[in-house]
Design a protein around this motif. Structure first.
Motif, PDB file in Angstrom:
ATOM      1  N   LEU A 110      -2.890   8.656  -7.098  1.00  0.00           N
ATOM      2  CA  LEU A 110      -2.054   8.026  -6.081  1.00  0.00           C
ATOM      3  C   LEU A 110      -1.276   9.071  -5.295  1.00  0.00           C
ATOM      4  O   LEU A 110      -1.213   9.016  -4.060  1.00  0.00           O
ATOM      5  CB  LEU A 110      -1.097   7.032  -6.743  1.00  0.00           C
ATOM      6  N   ASP A 111      -0.692  10.027  -5.992  1.00  0.00           N
ATOM      7  CA  ASP A 111       0.075  11.068  -5.310  1.00  0.00           C
ATOM      8  C   ASP A 111      -0.816  11.932  -4.430  1.00  0.00           C
ATOM      9  O   ASP A 111      -0.425  12.319  -3.326  1.00  0.00           O
ATOM     10  CB  ASP A 111       0.794  11.955  -6.334  1.00  0.00           C
ATOM     11  N   ARG A 112      -2.009  12.220  -4.923  1.00  0.00           N
ATOM     12  CA  ARG A 112      -2.928  13.092  -4.171  1.00  0.00           C
ATOM     13  C   ARG A 112      -3.333  12.424  -2.856  1.00  0.00           C
ATOM     14  O   ARG A 112      -3.642  13.102  -1.878  1.00  0.00           O
ATOM     15  CB  ARG A 112      -4.170  13.388  -5.015  1.00  0.00           C
ATOM     16  N   HIS A 113      -3.312  11.101  -2.819  1.00  0.00           N
ATOM     17  CA  HIS A 113      -3.677  10.378  -1.605  1.00  0.00           C
ATOM     18  C   HIS A 113      -2.462   9.965  -0.780  1.00  0.00           C
ATOM     19  O   HIS A 113      -2.605   9.260   0.223  1.00  0.00           O
ATOM     20  CB  HIS A 113      -4.495   9.125  -1.959  1.00  0.00           C
ATOM     21  N   GLY A 114      -1.275  10.371  -1.212  1.00  0.00           N
ATOM     22  CA  GLY A 114      -0.072  10.042  -0.455  1.00  0.00           C
ATOM     23  C   GLY A 114       0.301   8.577  -0.514  1.00  0.00           C
ATOM     24  O   GLY A 114       0.942   8.060   0.406  1.00  0.00           O
ATOM     25  N   GLU A 115      -0.071   7.898  -1.602  1.00  0.00           N
ATOM     26  CA  GLU A 115       0.239   6.471  -1.719  1.00  0.00           C
ATOM     27  C   GLU A 115       1.712   6.255  -2.042  1.00  0.00           C
ATOM     28  O   GLU A 115       2.396   7.152  -2.536  1.00  0.00           O
ATOM     29  CB  GLU A 115      -0.628   5.826  -2.807  1.00  0.00           C
ATOM     30  N   ARG A 116       2.189   5.052  -1.759  1.00  0.00           N
ATOM     31  CA  ARG A 116       3.586   4.711  -1.999  1.00  0.00           C
ATOM     32  C   ARG A 116       3.804   4.342  -3.466  1.00  0.00           C
ATOM     33  O   ARG A 116       2.894   3.906  -4.159  1.00  0.00           O
ATOM     34  CB  ARG A 116       4.005   3.544  -1.105  1.00  0.00           C
ATOM     35  N   SER A 117       5.048   4.489  -3.894  1.00  0.00           N
ATOM     36  CA  SER A 117       5.363   4.288  -5.306  1.00  0.00           C
ATOM     37  C   SER A 117       5.159   2.845  -5.753  1.00  0.00           C
ATOM     38  O   SER A 117       5.001   2.583  -6.946  1.00  0.00           O
ATOM     39  CB  SER A 117       6.805   4.716  -5.585  1.00  0.00           C
ATOM     40  N   PHE A 118       5.137   1.877  -4.798  1.00  0.00           N
ATOM     41  CA  PHE A 118       4.959   0.495  -5.249  1.00  0.00           C
ATOM     42  C   PHE A 118       3.569   0.244  -5.821  1.00  0.00           C
ATOM     43  O   PHE A 118       3.318  -0.788  -6.439  1.00  0.00           O
ATOM     44  CB  PHE A 118       5.283  -0.524  -4.143  1.00  0.00           C
ATOM     45  N   ALA A 119       2.640   1.184  -5.622  1.00  0.00           N
ATOM     46  CA  ALA A 119       1.305   1.042  -6.215  1.00  0.00           C
ATOM     47  C   ALA A 119       1.245   1.607  -7.637  1.00  0.00           C
ATOM     48  O   ALA A 119       0.250   1.394  -8.333  1.00  0.00           O
ATOM     49  CB  ALA A 119       0.263   1.736  -5.341  1.00  0.00           C
ATOM     50  N   TYR A 120       2.294   2.320  -8.061  1.00  0.00           N
ATOM     51  CA  TYR A 120       2.268   2.932  -9.395  1.00  0.00           C
ATOM     52  C   TYR A 120       2.038   1.936 -10.528  1.00  0.00           C
ATOM     53  O   TYR A 120       1.172   2.156 -11.380  1.00  0.00           O
ATOM     54  CB  TYR A 120       3.573   3.687  -9.652  1.00  0.00           C
ATOM     55  N   PRO A 121       2.830   0.852 -10.615  1.00  0.00           N
ATOM     56  CA  PRO A 121       2.647  -0.035 -11.779  1.00  0.00           C
ATOM     57  C   PRO A 121       1.227  -0.570 -11.929  1.00  0.00           C
ATOM     58  O   PRO A 121       0.679  -0.586 -13.037  1.00  0.00           O
ATOM     59  CB  PRO A 121       3.658  -1.157 -11.518  1.00  0.00           C
ATOM     60  N   ALA A 122       0.621  -1.007 -10.812  1.00  0.00           N
ATOM     61  CA  ALA A 122      -0.751  -1.533 -10.898  1.00  0.00           C
ATOM     62  C   ALA A 122      -1.732  -0.420 -11.231  1.00  0.00           C
ATOM     63  O   ALA A 122      -2.681  -0.624 -12.001  1.00  0.00           O
ATOM     64  CB  ALA A 122      -1.132  -2.207  -9.584  1.00  0.00           C
ATOM     65  N   GLY A 123      -1.517   0.777 -10.664  1.00  0.00           N
ATOM     66  CA  GLY A 123      -2.393   1.904 -10.964  1.00  0.00           C
ATOM     67  C   GLY A 123      -2.305   2.317 -12.421  1.00  0.00           C
ATOM     68  O   GLY A 123      -3.322   2.579 -13.083  1.00  0.00           O
TER      69      GLY A 123
END
Length: 481
Positions: A110-123
């Motif tokens: 997620l971080d490598r793709h610059g995604e937002r933190s709200f995707a962390y729990p599902a990831g």
């Protein structure tokens, strides 16, 4: 010591072709070092002290992997537990261990793709589910080698049930992701995991070719579209494509859900939405906000103030019934329930225009008020401003106002004001440089301009809708450049 596994013989996709080439290489490098650490921790011919020493040496390899240092501490803490022969005593400890040894991989992607933190729990939920499924698949081999990944008193079926819970929590992940390539990878991985879980339940240890083919199809397939709303805005939303269409549907769904809370027979509880908006402002997504709204808020940089304003407008309806508001209250209400929606809509369309948003929103809200006069009166509401009612000597009491002989004249004056605002909004829409933005706005405006005469002709009949010939006019307009 050779690696026990490579990306080619993992049960789940590691660095598939869905990822961009440069990211794919970084993920492969991350995987190799993580796999080496896992193999050291599992080595049967090394002492615990030697395993820890080699793990410390491997840790330095992460300095060469972009973004690898961040998730390193959790990952290595999990490896060090394994190196010392630690066995989780119960399900909670097992999940905690999976969180250490798998969730860092999700955070890295997620971080490598610059995604937002709200995707962390599902990831992270997906990563935990995958690790649990791996432990079930490898249980026999692990225990034959003297390793115990799963608590002795917990059956594989119980662990599978836990994995399915985490897999369900991961279901929204593709809809939360901003990067289309990572979304495809996530959709593929989730699908393979779901089929793998079903096969494990049937006593089969590997996902099988069918799971991979289904996963590939899931990754190639576009996100399932939300159904178009049955409203005057349906054609406007349908005129858009891709991300703008999805964003506008997410916004409409948010407004519709709030409106249903305000207009339901029993007052709805707005607090879950208040808490969810606060959480989203701090980068956390939670229900009742949809995953699509969280995605849209990040993709189009939607104003949290405007999202809150819509909620505040609904809260005005939830309180004491609004009856003949003064001009300031009427203006505030229209700005919250309509102007804010207009600003959010224009942000999604990529054409910020505060004056257009305010004017168009207010005009459309006037039409809504006229259309719903009877229904609102049944709820003891009356949104017509007190100054308008005073000019026509109409009492500010909903039932009495509706039956007053001067109501038709007052409503016509209110409709004339809406028409003047529509004319002004129409001129601003025509001046917008982007035809992609002009078309849905023209359709919204045209739908209400066609609806207004019908409402006035049948006032105060509730539920007035567009005639078939008017719908055909809108359809022709939708195909006009």
């Amino acid at each position: 010591m050779g690696a026990s596994k490579t990306p080619r013989n993992e049960d789940f996709p590691v660095a598939s072709l869905f990822l961009a080439p440069h990211v794919r290489q970084d993920v492969s490098d991350f995987y190799k070092i993580a796999r080496a650490g896992d193999d050291v921790a599992d080595a049967s011919d090394l002492s615990a002290d030697e395993k820890i020493r080699q793990l410390d040496d491997l840790r330095a390899g992460f300095r060469a992997v972009p973004g690898g240092i961040g998730p390193l501490s959790d990952l290595w803490a999990g490896f060090e537990r394994d190196a010392q022969g630690w066995t989780p005593p119960d399900m909670a400890a097992l999940v905690d261990q999976c969180r250490l040894t798998a969730a860092p991989v999700a955070r890295y992607l997620l971080d490598r793709h610059g995604e937002r933190s709200f995707a962390y729990p599902a990831g992270e939920a997906l990563a935990i589910a995958l690790q649990l499924l791996n432990h079930i698949s490898d249980r026999s081999a692990d225990e034959a080698a003297g390793r115990r990944r799963l608590p002795a008193r917990i059956s594989s079926a119980e662990v599978l049930g836990e994995a399915l819970i985490w897999l369900e929590q991961a279901r929204p992940l593709p809809r939360l992701l901003l990067t289309s390539r990572l979304r495809r990878q996530a959709a593929m991985t989730w699908t393979v995991a779901r089929i793998h879980a079903a096969r494990l339940a049937a006593g089969r240890k590997r996902p099988g070719l069918g799971a991979w083919l289904s996963g590939l199809w899931a990754g190639l397939r576009p996100l399932e579209r939300m159904p178009l709303p049955r409203s005057s805005f349906a054609l406007a939303i349908a005129s858009l494509k891709g991300e703008q269409r999805r964003g506008l549907q997410a916004l409409y769904g948010y407004c519709r859900a709030l409106d249903d809370l305000a207009d339901g027979e029993a007052s709805g509880d707005l607090m879950p939405t208040v808490r969810a908006l606060t959480a989203l402002e701090f980068g956390v997504w939670q229900e009742p906000l949809s995953a699509d709204l969280a995605w849209a808020s990040a993709r189009f940089n939607l104003s949290m103030a405007d999202l809150r304003a819509v909620l505040d407008g609904v809260a005005m309806d939830e309180g004491a019934p609004i009856q003949a508001p003064d001009e300031a209250t009427f203006a505030l209400y229209c700005d919250r329930v309509a102007g804010a929606v207009g600003r959010l809509t224009l942000a999604i369309l990529g054409t910020p225009h505060p004056r257009l948003a305010s004017t168009l929103g207010r005009a459309l809200q006037r039409v809504n008020i006229l259309r719903d006069l009877a229904e609102d009166a049944d709820r003891d509401r009356l949104y017509l401003p007190d100054s308008l009612l005073a000019r026509h000597d109409i009492p500010p009491i909903p039932a009495e106002a509706l039956a007053h002989p001067a109501m038709a004249a007052a409503a016509q004056e209110f409709a004339d004001e809406a028409e003047q605002e529509m004319i002004l909004a129409d001129a601003w829409i025509a001046a917008l440089p982007d035809p992609t933005a002009r078309r849905p706005l023209r359709l919204m405006l045209a739908a209400y301009r066609l609806l207004l005469p019908e409402i006035m002709a049948q006032l105060p009949t509730p539920g007035v809708k567009l005639r078939r010939r008017d719908k055909l006019k809108l359809l022709m307009l939708a195909h006009t450049p």
